[in-house]
Motif scaffolding. Structure first.
Motif, PDB file in Angstrom:
ATOM      1  N   PHE A 123      46.590  33.058  41.053  1.00  0.00           N
ATOM      2  CA  PHE A 123      46.806  31.849  41.822  1.00  0.00           C
ATOM      3  C   PHE A 123      48.056  31.143  41.332  1.00  0.00           C
ATOM      4  N   ALA A 124      48.724  30.460  42.262  1.00  0.00           N
ATOM      5  CA  ALA A 124      49.917  29.691  41.909  1.00  0.00           C
ATOM      6  C   ALA A 124      49.572  28.257  41.535  1.00  0.00           C
ATOM      7  N   THR A 125      48.513  27.717  42.144  1.00  0.00           N
ATOM      8  CA  THR A 125      48.179  26.306  41.952  1.00  0.00           C
ATOM      9  C   THR A 125      46.672  26.114  41.790  1.00  0.00           C
ATOM     10  N   THR A 126      46.317  24.949  41.278  1.00  0.00           N
ATOM     11  CA  THR A 126      44.902  24.594  41.175  1.00  0.00           C
ATOM     12  C   THR A 126      44.270  24.497  42.555  1.00  0.00           C
ATOM     13  N   GLU A 127      45.047  24.097  43.538  1.00  0.00           N
ATOM     14  CA  GLU A 127      44.531  24.021  44.905  1.00  0.00           C
ATOM     15  C   GLU A 127      44.098  25.395  45.405  1.00  0.00           C
ATOM     16  N   GLU A 128      44.851  26.430  45.055  1.00  0.00           N
ATOM     17  CA  GLU A 128      44.466  27.786  45.441  1.00  0.00           C
ATOM     18  C   GLU A 128      43.186  28.213  44.724  1.00  0.00           C
ATOM     19  N   VAL A 129      43.041  27.824  43.469  1.00  0.00           N
ATOM     20  CA  VAL A 129      41.805  28.109  42.737  1.00  0.00           C
ATOM     21  C   VAL A 129      40.627  27.436  43.433  1.00  0.00           C
ATOM     22  N   GLU A 130      40.808  26.186  43.817  1.00  0.00           N
ATOM     23  CA  GLU A 130      39.733  25.448  44.481  1.00  0.00           C
ATOM     24  C   GLU A 130      39.329  26.104  45.800  1.00  0.00           C
ATOM     25  N   THR A 131      40.304  26.533  46.571  1.00  0.00           N
ATOM     26  CA  THR A 131      40.004  27.201  47.842  1.00  0.00           C
ATOM     27  C   THR A 131      39.165  28.450  47.615  1.00  0.00           C
ATOM     28  N   HIS A 132      39.529  29.217  46.593  1.00  0.00           N
ATOM     29  CA  HIS A 132      38.768  30.432  46.269  1.00  0.00           C
ATOM     30  C   HIS A 132      37.340  30.091  45.851  1.00  0.00           C
ATOM     31  N   LEU A 133      37.185  29.087  44.994  1.00  0.00           N
ATOM     32  CA  LEU A 133      35.853  28.728  44.506  1.00  0.00           C
ATOM     33  C   LEU A 133      34.968  28.193  45.627  1.00  0.00           C
ATOM     34  N   ARG A 134      35.538  27.437  46.533  1.00  0.00           N
ATOM     35  CA  ARG A 134      34.763  26.949  47.679  1.00  0.00           C
ATOM     36  C   ARG A 134      34.216  28.108  48.502  1.00  0.00           C
TER      37      ARG A 134
END
Length: 260
Positions: A123-134
């Protein structure tokens, strides 16, 4: 009186932040360790060691050093570890909460878990991590945005290349990938347990099915609570969920506390 909270397969001890605050307000000492290979715990030298028997033996030594009695809260894998420790004479917890896990694991649910374990994350950003976890943890329920953000911030680590990846050793998948995935029957372990047990089940869970949950609830001293709007596993962030656990586990000194 300590409460040991143990997380699920790819998660870490920060999953219990909301529950820990609730229990601490009632005077409980809350311990939320990262299991081997997750979060800030060391990675094991051989991926084949990432298995519940390894974890249960390690926790046997851990809880042996705690003041007694103590209680156990286990989500998914953490519940399996708790069942193992709960069957050990001399170190078993006083009370136990099993969050969406039981003594029968359907192979189809394990195959689903193996499928996301096989993914490699970058992931490039924490936002991308969040999208994956959701996406992969939708079963946690309809959590507030702040909870998903907190999960993303506590579930990722920075790689030497400056990217983000999930905060666990990819080798935790090795035991599942190296053998055929079939149903797992742990009823003989369940039948050795003697302590009061609260079982939480996500109403849409595929890992703890209705039949298994009902059979668990038939055991004397077992209480079953089904959480609507959740699959595998309830996130233990919603105030109603944390209140149910706090009420079951009780305050620090249940014999003397009043109005808690």
């Amino acid at each position: 009186m300590p409460v040991v909270c143990v997380h699920g397969l790819t998660r870490n001890g920060r999953d219990f932040d909301a529950l820990a605050l609730r229990l601490a307000a009632r005077g409980r000492r809350v311990i939320c360790p990262d299991v081997f290979g997750r979060g800030f715990s060391d990675w094991l030298p051989d991926g084949k060691l990432y298995a519940v028997p390894t974890y249960a033996l390690a926790f046997q030594q851990f809880v042996a050093q705690l003041p007694k009695p103590y209680d156990w809260v286990g989500t998914s894998m953490g519940g399996l570890i708790g069942m193992g420790v709960g069957a050990m004479p001399g170190v078993a917890p006083r009370r136990m909460v099993l969050n969406d896990i039981g003594p029968f694991l359907p192979g189809r649910a394990l195959q689903r878990i193996a499928a996301y374990l096989s993914l490699r994350h970058d992931f490039a950003t924490t936002e991308e991590v969040e999208t994956h976890l959701r996406l992969v943890h939708a079963g946690f329920g309809d959590l507030p945005d702040a909870a998903w953000r907190h999960m993303a911030e506590t579930s990722a680590r920075r790689t030497p290349e400056g990217r983000l990846t999930l905060h666990y050793d990819p080798a935790i998948a090795e035991p599942m990938m190296s053998t055929a995935i079939t149903d797992i029957d742990l009823w003989p372990v369940w039948e050795t347990l003697r302590q009061p047990i609260l079982v939480l089940r996500g109403a849409e869970s595929d890992l703890l099915d209705e039949t298994t949950a009902a059979a668990m609830a038939a055991r004397p001293g077992t209480r079953l609570v089904t959480i609507t709007g959740c699959g595998h596993a309830p996130g233990l962030i919603d105030p109603a969920q944390t209140a149910a656990l706090a009420d079951f586990l009780g305050p620090e000194h249940p014999a003397t506390a009043t109005g808690a």
